[in-house]
Design an enzyme around this catalytic site. Structure first.
Site, PDB file in Angstrom:
ATOM      1  N   GLY A  51     -30.106 -11.563  40.065  1.00 49.62           N
ATOM      2  CA  GLY A  51     -30.233 -10.286  39.374  1.00 49.62           C
ATOM      3  C   GLY A  51     -29.926  -9.192  40.391  1.00 49.62           C
ATOM      4  CB  ALA A  52     -27.407  -6.471  40.393  1.00 52.69           C
ATOM      5  CG  ASP A 233     -24.523  -8.663  37.901  1.00 51.64           C
ATOM      6  OD1 ASP A 233     -24.493  -8.985  36.702  1.00 51.64           O
ATOM      7  OD2 ASP A 233     -25.371  -9.094  38.704  1.00 51.64           O
ATOM      8  CE  LYS A 244     -25.065 -14.870  35.182  1.00 49.86           C
ATOM      9  NZ  LYS A 244     -24.401 -15.327  36.424  1.00 49.86           N
TER      10      LYS A 244
HETATM   11  O1  MRU Z   1     -26.059 -14.757  38.499  1.00 51.84           O
HETATM   12  P1  MRU Z   1     -27.235 -13.858  38.251  1.00 51.84           P
HETATM   13  O2  MRU Z   1     -28.394 -14.569  37.637  1.00 51.84           O
HETATM   14  O3  MRU Z   1     -27.610 -13.071  39.489  1.00 51.84           O
HETATM   15  O4  MRU Z   1     -26.713 -12.806  37.182  1.00 51.84           O
HETATM   16  C1  MRU Z   1     -27.586 -11.785  36.780  1.00 51.84           C
HETATM   17  C2  MRU Z   1     -27.028 -10.888  35.747  1.00 51.84           C
HETATM   18  O5  MRU Z   1     -25.885 -10.987  35.359  1.00 51.84           O
HETATM   19  C3  MRU Z   1     -27.925  -9.785  35.270  1.00 51.84           C
HETATM   20  O6  MRU Z   1     -27.672  -9.490  33.937  1.00 51.84           O
HETATM   21  C4  MRU Z   1     -27.682  -8.530  36.110  1.00 51.84           C
HETATM   22  O7  MRU Z   1     -27.806  -8.817  37.477  1.00 51.84           O
HETATM   23  C5  MRU Z   1     -28.604  -7.427  35.754  1.00 51.84           C
HETATM   24  S1  MRU Z   1     -30.245  -7.755  36.280  1.00 51.84           S
HETATM   25  C6  MRU Z   1     -31.175  -6.368  35.982  1.00 51.84           C
END
Ligand code: MRU
Length: 341
Positions: A51-52, A233, A244
């Site tokens: 999660g970013a 992200d 994602k």
């Molecule tokens: O691969 P990940 O689990 O890090 O991907 C996370 C996402 O795509 C989330 O939707 C994004 O980071 C937003 S989190 C507030």
């Protein structure tokens, strides 16, 4: 109205950085001590934390830890580079690392650790506050009575330093008694929706229905949800949204069925140096994530795999972008600039 809160956290500082090991959820809750920048970079790559915004905070605390172990600048600059390159797509990571490194560079050597830790804590608090603000802004997008929302991946407490970005909106509606139901896509291949979003929802008493990714279009066609809410992200200057993989498909289906597509992200996720989505680097991950479901092999070892971790949704498919600074609607370069850092 009940307080908008959560019992879930992704990371904490207890005289050192600890990460809730998200690889083990929902089966086991286990906190992993992370002592060095190298260990933090490996944890980020392995999705112990993801999660970013949560990745950015992890890197911030890890660089502070490193300053306690060795406050020498050449060493800390190398640690910062290692952390910043651990995953390419999320914008929060490089921003957080640059910020802590600047604090370190400006501090006298004997104060580098304390100043870096204070700066990491401040970033953490700012992200928690941003989540609450996004929740408030997001609620205003959904008028009238109760709504059901569809989400993808996990943009919740496990992905941020607070109640979540997309799930911040969900939690704010729930606290007002205005959430009928949260629908969560499972988010193959790593299953952040099934393993993490469903777990957060169950734990915090949020009514939740899990669906396979392929079932989302028919859910939208049936009129079962009044909005799609996702995180991001990286958001480019024109309002293109990297999130994602599978988000773009949801946006296409939502547009076809006139369901609002809402993206919630703190300003730390905006990157106005990327003019459009084409300049956002998209992480490609290993084939084993797709050939297997957790440990179980579901495809021949020899088969080629296409496994981008993220995709880009163009701005014309996004109804609104919510940051802590407000709402961009319609989504274009001018409105995005209005809510960007
Ligand atoms: O691969 P990940 O689990 O890090 O991907 C996370 C996402 O795509 C989330 O939707 C994004 O980071 C937003 S989190 C507030």
């Amino acid at each position: 109205m009940a307080e908008v809160t959560t019992s879930v956290a992704a990371l904490r500082w207890r005289d050192g950085l600890e990460l809730l090991d998200q690889r083990l959820l929902p089966a086991r809750e286990s906190w992993l001590p992370v002592a060095t920048a190298g260990a933090a970079a490996r944890a980020i790559q392995a999705l112990v934390v993801r999660g970013a915004p949560a990745i950015g905070l992890t890197a911030a605390y890890a660089l502070a830890s490193e300053a306690r172990a060795d406050p020498e600048l050449t060493h800390l600059r190398r640690a910062a580079r290692r952390l910043a390159s651990s995953r390419p797509t999320g914008a929060d990571l490089a921003r957080a690392v640059q910020h802590i490194l600047r604090v370190i560079e400006e501090a006298p050597q004997e104060q580098r650790f304390e100043r870096a830790l204070a700066a990491a804590r401040a970033l953490h608090e700012a992200d928690a506050a941003a989540c609450l603000a996004m929740g408030e802004h997001g609620v205003a997008l959904f008028h009238g009575g109760s709504v059901s929302l569809l989400t993808h991946c996990n943009a919740g407490a496990l992905a941020t330093g607070g109640i979540g970005s997309a799930l911040g909106i969900v939690r704010a509606l729930h606290a007002r008694g205005r959430l009928a139901r949260l629908y969560a896509c499972e988010a193959r291949p790593v299953l952040q929706g099934a393993r993490l979003t469903a777990w957060e929802a169950v734990r915090d008493g949020i009514p939740c229905t899990l669906l396979a990714d392929g079932a989302a279009a028919s859910l939208l066609a049936r009129g079962s949800v009044q909005g799609v809410v996702v995180g991001a992200d990286r958001i480019a200057a024109d309002g293109s949204v990297a999130n994602k993989v599978g988000t773009y498909a949801l946006a296409l289906a939502a547009a076809r069925h006139a369901v609002p597509m809402v993206v919630a992200a703190p300003t730390t996720t905006f990157d106005l140096t990327c003019p459009t989505g084409d300049s956002i680097p998209i992480e490609q991950r290993g084939g084993e994530e797709v050939r297997r479901v957790r440990r179980a092999r579901v495809a021949p070892e020899e088969v080629d795999v296409y496994n981008p971790a993220f995709d880009v949704t163009p701005p014309d498919l996004v109804t609104a972008i919510v940051s802590e600074r407000g709402v961009a609607r319609p989504v274009n370069a001018v409105t995005v600039r209005g809510i960007a850092p």
